[in-house]
Enzyme design. Structure first.
Site, PDB file in Angstrom:
ATOM      1  CG  HIS A   1      -1.942   1.065   1.195  1.00  0.00           C
ATOM      2  ND1 HIS A   1      -3.165   0.915   0.601  1.00  0.00           N
ATOM      3  CD2 HIS A   1      -1.918   2.327   1.688  1.00  0.00           C
ATOM      4  CE1 HIS A   1      -3.846   2.039   0.725  1.00  0.00           C
ATOM      5  NE2 HIS A   1      -3.109   2.914   1.388  1.00  0.00           N
TER       6      HIS A   1
ATOM      7  CD  GLU B   1      -2.504   1.589  -4.210  1.00  0.00           C
ATOM      8  OE1 GLU B   1      -3.504   1.832  -4.903  1.00  0.00           O
ATOM      9  OE2 GLU B   1      -2.561   1.017  -3.111  1.00  0.00           O
ATOM     10  CG  HIS B   2      -0.579   5.879  -0.934  1.00  0.00           C
ATOM     11  ND1 HIS B   2      -1.501   6.883  -1.004  1.00  0.00           N
ATOM     12  CD2 HIS B   2      -1.238   4.794  -0.459  1.00  0.00           C
ATOM     13  CE1 HIS B   2      -2.668   6.448  -0.589  1.00  0.00           C
ATOM     14  NE2 HIS B   2      -2.534   5.179  -0.246  1.00  0.00           N
TER      15      HIS B   2
END
Length: 70
Positions: free
Chosen positions: A43, A46-47
């Site tokens: 996550h 991804e950011h």
């Protein structure tokens, strides 16, 4: 689906109605494949990929990660 000698699985599908070839690469990575120690890493990455940081643009991060072999 075919598995080549190094373990990579290759999926192919013939479509003779179009003069195109498409290649997709999928790896088993993401929250489903995280351990307790790596929880949240997918996550976070991804950011970074979509948003960048204050010091590095999305493009700069892409280049740095690609240069590391990822």
């Amino acid at each position: 689906m075919t598995t080549i000698s190094n373990g990579i699985r290759v999926v192919s599908h013939a479509n003779n109605t179009s003069p195109l070839a498409v290649v997709g690469v999928f790896i088993k990575a993401g929250s489903r494949n995280e351990t307790i120690e790596t929880s949240g890493v997918a996550h976070f990455l991804e950011h970074l990929h979509f948003k960048g940081t204050k010091k590095r643009s999305r493009y700069q991060l892409e280049i740095e990660i690609e240069n590391m072999g990822s």
